[in-house]
Structure formats: C-alpha cells, structure tokens
Design a protein around this motif. Structure first.
Motif, PDB file in Angstrom:
ATOM      1  N   SER A   1      -7.203  -0.890  -3.696  1.00 28.74           N
ATOM      2  CA  SER A   1      -6.694  -0.861  -1.791  1.00 28.74           C
ATOM      3  C   SER A   1      -6.494   0.727  -2.097  1.00 28.74           C
ATOM      4  CB  SER A   1      -5.640  -1.086  -1.824  1.00 28.74           C
ATOM      5  OG  SER A   1      -5.152  -0.852  -2.004  1.00 28.74           O
ATOM      6  N   THR A   2      -6.718   1.919  -2.705  1.00 29.47           N
ATOM      7  CA  THR A   2      -6.530   3.392  -2.543  1.00 29.47           C
ATOM      8  C   THR A   2      -7.534   3.633  -3.267  1.00 29.47           C
ATOM      9  OG1 THR A   2      -5.830   3.083  -4.904  1.00 29.47           O
ATOM     10  CG2 THR A   2      -3.899   3.365  -3.218  1.00 29.47           C
TER      11      THR A   2
ATOM     12  N   VAL B   1       2.318   1.343  -3.457  1.00 30.72           N
ATOM     13  CA  VAL B   1       1.060   1.955  -4.983  1.00 30.72           C
ATOM     14  C   VAL B   1       0.669   3.366  -3.960  1.00 30.72           C
ATOM     15  CG1 VAL B   1      -1.733   1.600  -4.234  1.00 30.72           C
ATOM     16  CG2 VAL B   1      -0.078  -0.223  -4.934  1.00 30.72           C
TER      17      VAL B   1
ATOM     18  N   VAL C   1      -6.406   1.710  -7.533  1.00 26.33           N
ATOM     19  CA  VAL C   1      -6.620   0.169  -7.616  1.00 26.33           C
ATOM     20  C   VAL C   1      -7.999   0.602  -6.305  1.00 26.33           C
ATOM     21  CG1 VAL C   1      -4.670  -0.255  -8.140  1.00 26.33           C
ATOM     22  CG2 VAL C   1      -4.828   0.252  -5.409  1.00 26.33           C
TER      23      VAL C   1
ATOM     24  N   LYS D   1      -2.812  15.408  -6.125  1.00 26.24           N
ATOM     25  CA  LYS D   1      -1.503  14.014  -6.048  1.00 26.24           C
ATOM     26  C   LYS D   1      -1.600  12.834  -5.702  1.00 26.24           C
ATOM     27  CE  LYS D   1       2.015  14.626  -2.735  1.00 26.24           C
ATOM     28  NZ  LYS D   1       2.501  15.043  -2.006  1.00 26.24           N
ATOM     29  N   HIS D   2      -1.755  11.636  -6.446  1.00 27.06           N
ATOM     30  CA  HIS D   2      -1.868  10.606  -5.852  1.00 27.06           C
ATOM     31  C   HIS D   2      -1.383   9.466  -7.022  1.00 27.06           C
ATOM     32  CE1 HIS D   2      -3.973  10.129  -9.969  1.00 27.06           C
ATOM     33  NE2 HIS D   2      -4.038  11.380 -10.211  1.00 27.06           N
ATOM     34  N   GLY D   3      -1.610   8.719  -6.285  1.00 27.51           N
ATOM     35  CA  GLY D   3      -0.611   7.122  -7.434  1.00 27.51           C
ATOM     36  C   GLY D   3      -2.091   5.976  -8.216  1.00 27.51           C
TER      37      GLY D   3
ATOM     38  N   GLN E   1       0.593  -1.071  -0.124  1.00 30.32           N
ATOM     39  CA  GLN E   1      -0.080  -0.543   0.404  1.00 30.32           C
ATOM     40  C   GLN E   1       0.792   1.423  -0.016  1.00 30.32           C
ATOM     41  OE1 GLN E   1      -3.146  -0.171  -0.262  1.00 30.32           O
ATOM     42  NE2 GLN E   1      -3.428   2.051   0.415  1.00 30.32           N
TER      43      GLN E   1
ATOM     44  N   ASP F   1      -7.160   6.472   8.124  1.00 27.97           N
ATOM     45  CA  ASP F   1      -8.398   6.225   7.612  1.00 27.97           C
ATOM     46  C   ASP F   1      -8.987   4.724   7.815  1.00 27.97           C
ATOM     47  OD1 ASP F   1      -9.158   8.284   4.634  1.00 27.97           O
ATOM     48  OD2 ASP F   1      -8.862   8.695   7.410  1.00 27.97           O
TER      49      ASP F   1
ATOM     50  N   GLU G   1     -13.842  15.430  -1.060  1.00 27.28           N
ATOM     51  CA  GLU G   1     -13.641  17.186   0.283  1.00 27.28           C
ATOM     52  C   GLU G   1     -13.500  18.057  -0.783  1.00 27.28           C
ATOM     53  OE1 GLU G   1     -11.213  14.692   3.870  1.00 27.28           O
ATOM     54  OE2 GLU G   1      -9.934  15.630   2.180  1.00 27.28           O
TER      55      GLU G   1
ATOM     56  N   LYS H   1     -12.615   9.886  -0.985  1.00 31.16           N
ATOM     57  CA  LYS H   1     -12.582  10.681   0.272  1.00 31.16           C
ATOM     58  C   LYS H   1     -11.966  11.910  -0.039  1.00 31.16           C
ATOM     59  CE  LYS H   1     -10.427  11.627   4.063  1.00 31.16           C
ATOM     60  NZ  LYS H   1      -9.707  11.185   5.354  1.00 31.16           N
ATOM     61  N   LYS H   2     -10.697  11.972  -1.445  1.00 31.27           N
ATOM     62  CA  LYS H   2      -9.976  13.424  -1.163  1.00 31.27           C
ATOM     63  C   LYS H   2     -11.280  13.785  -2.275  1.00 31.27           C
ATOM     64  CE  LYS H   2      -5.568  13.558  -1.131  1.00 31.27           C
ATOM     65  NZ  LYS H   2      -4.447  13.913   0.054  1.00 31.27           N
TER      66      LYS H   2
ATOM     67  N   LEU I   1      -0.023  11.242   1.735  1.00 32.43           N
ATOM     68  CA  LEU I   1      -1.646  10.217   1.222  1.00 32.43           C
ATOM     69  C   LEU I   1      -0.939   9.227   2.539  1.00 32.43           C
ATOM     70  CD1 LEU I   1      -0.981  10.502  -2.763  1.00 32.43           C
ATOM     71  CD2 LEU I   1      -2.355  10.976  -1.300  1.00 32.43           C
TER      72      LEU I   1
ATOM     73  N   ARG J   1       2.959   5.783  -3.886  1.00 34.43           N
ATOM     74  CA  ARG J   1       3.910   6.297  -4.434  1.00 34.43           C
ATOM     75  C   ARG J   1       5.205   7.079  -3.045  1.00 34.43           C
ATOM     76  NH1 ARG J   1       3.647   7.370  -9.806  1.00 34.43           N
ATOM     77  NH2 ARG J   1       5.124   9.186  -9.386  1.00 34.43           N
TER      78      ARG J   1
ATOM     79  N   LEU K   1      -9.461   5.921  -0.581  1.00 33.69           N
ATOM     80  CA  LEU K   1      -9.156   6.868   0.028  1.00 33.69           C
ATOM     81  C   LEU K   1      -9.431   8.351  -0.783  1.00 33.69           C
ATOM     82  CD1 LEU K   1      -6.709   8.071   1.983  1.00 33.69           C
ATOM     83  CD2 LEU K   1      -4.947   7.856  -0.200  1.00 33.69           C
ATOM     84  N   TYR K   2      -8.987   8.084  -1.953  1.00 32.46           N
ATOM     85  CA  TYR K   2      -8.990   9.237  -3.544  1.00 32.46           C
ATOM     86  C   TYR K   2     -10.089   9.115  -3.472  1.00 32.46           C
ATOM     87  CZ  TYR K   2      -3.957   7.486  -4.405  1.00 32.46           C
ATOM     88  OH  TYR K   2      -3.218   7.509  -4.725  1.00 32.46           O
TER      89      TYR K   2
END
Lengths: 90, 161
Positions: B29-30, A52, B27, B22-24, A49, A66, B40, B36-37, A59, A54, B33-34
């Motif tokens: 698992s992410t 991923v 997928v 900014k992000h990766g 994680q 969370d 916001e 949520k971002k 992040l 980065r 999070l994204y």
C-alpha cells in the motif's frame, strides 16, 4: 486547524470499529468513493495506512492526495482526526 | 535508470535511505507513494548538476582572474600556474573562460601595454607573445641607455670610481 468539525469530534470520541471511511473528517462522498475503489473501504484500513506511514503528517497527506485527490484542507482534517484518535485509543 | 517498479521492496527501502527520504515500511500500500517520491528525488538530483557546474565555472573564472593578476608581475611563474590549471579535470570550458577573463584582465591590469589586448587569444601557450616581450624590453633598455648617455657630465664614470 483550531476549530474542529462535528464530524471530527464524533470520530475521535469513540473507537472507530467498523465505521465507513466516510466517517473520517475531511472525507466526504466523492473522496470516500475513490478510497473505496482503491480498497480502503473502512476507516480502520485508512488507519492502517496512517500507521504504516508512521503517523507522519507529510507522508500521509501526500498519500491521501495521490490516492483520492484530497485538497490541503481535506488532508489536514483527515490527518488531525486520525492523529487525535490514535492519541486517545492507540 | 532502472525501472523502479521492478525493484524489490528492500531495494526501494535502501534507495529511500540513500536519498534521505523519510519513510515507513515499504509494503504494497505504500509502494506507489515511495516510488513516486524516489522518482522526484532522482529527477531533482539530476537537474542541479549542470547548474552547479556553471557556478563552479564562475568560481573558476573568478579564481583565474585572481591568479592571473599576480603572475602578470613575475614572468615565468605565470606559465607554470597556467599549465597547472589546465591539468585540472574540467579541461575545455575553463580554457574558454580563462581566455575571456584573461582578455579582460589584461586590459585592466596592464594599461601600459595596449598592444596586448589585440593578441591574447592568438598565442598558443603564452598570453603575451614573446616577440612583444622582447620588443618592450628592447625599447625600455634603449630608453635607459639614452638616459645614461645624457647623464655623462654628472657621471656614471664618476660612480664607477
């Protein structure tokens, strides 16, 4: 951030192999349990994680907060532990 | 706003880029999070809009203030600039602000005409009613006439020759 715990030193000293998620600095029993429930049962899954995301500090911290409710210090400890491990072994 | 959870990973990625987050890779698992971002960022981008409109109106108020000073001296030009202003997109509120600022402005920049303070908002298109302008003109011309009459011995007649 200047002083690192023994846990941190132990973790970054060698490849993590099959170490439990609780071997990570900043991750104790409570947080470890929560992570395991979400499927992050091994340190290398959290590493995945981390990669991923980065290896981005912001992040990763946000994700950790969370996912298991880690506070600022715990987030920081876990992040620097993984970052240093990556610097050595990745 | 469409449900973020129904969007594809690709769509989420594009939205993250749009909002400059900014992000990766997006997928499983992410994803959470994204999302949520993004929520916001969307909420944040919606909020400041009324405030920025307000600041715009404040600027409008200042600008109309400045514009109003000059046209006070030149009669017809003021009407033209006012209609130009009214033609702008933000119709309703600037008019309100304008009358307020013009109300203030009239009291400041034309102290010699105290009567105008009472009736700027009653007039439909003019700030100073036409009858008032004519009245002032008549009074001033009457005064000048009186001055000329009293100057007879010194002689405007002489000047003509």
């Amino acid at each position: 951030m200047s002083s690192t715990s023994q846990k941190h030193k132990d973790f970054v000293a060698e490849p993590m192999g099959e170490k439990s998620v609780m071997a990570l600095a900043g991750i104790g029993e409570v947080l470890g349990k929560r992570l395991e429930e979400k499927g992050f049962d091994k340190a290398y899954v959290v590493l995945g994680q981390f990669l991923v995301l980065r290896k981005d500090e912001e992040l990763f911290r946000e994700w950790l907060k969370d996912t298991c409710g880690a506070n600022t210090k715990q987030q920081g400890d876990c992040y620097s532990c993984l970052r240093e491990w990556c610097d050595s072994f990745l | 706003m469409a449900m973020l959870s129904s969007k594809s990973n690709e769509d989420i990625r594009l939205m993250l880029d749009d909002y400059g987050i900014k992000h990766g890779p997006v997928v499983d698992s992410t994803r959470a999070l994204y999302e949520k971002k993004l929520r916001e960022a969307i909420a944040k981008s919606k909020k400041p809009q009324p405030q920025s409109d307000r600041t715009y109106y404040r600027e409008e108020e200042d600008v109309t203030y400045i514009h109003h000073r000059r046209p006070q001296q030149y009669g017809d030009v003021s009407d033209r600039t006012w209609t130009d202003y009214r033609a702008m997109d933000y119709v309703d509120e600037p008019v309100v602000y304008r009358t307020q600022s013009s109300y203030r402005n009239i009291s400041r920049s034309t102290p010699a005409e105290p009567q105008t303070q009472k009736t700027p908002e009653n007039s439909s298109t003019r700030l100073v009613p036409i009858w008032l302008q004519i009245l002032v003109f008549v009074i001033v011309s009457a005064l000048l006439y009186l001055v000329f009459i009293n100057m007879e011995p010194a002689g405007p007649v002489k000047r003509l020759t």
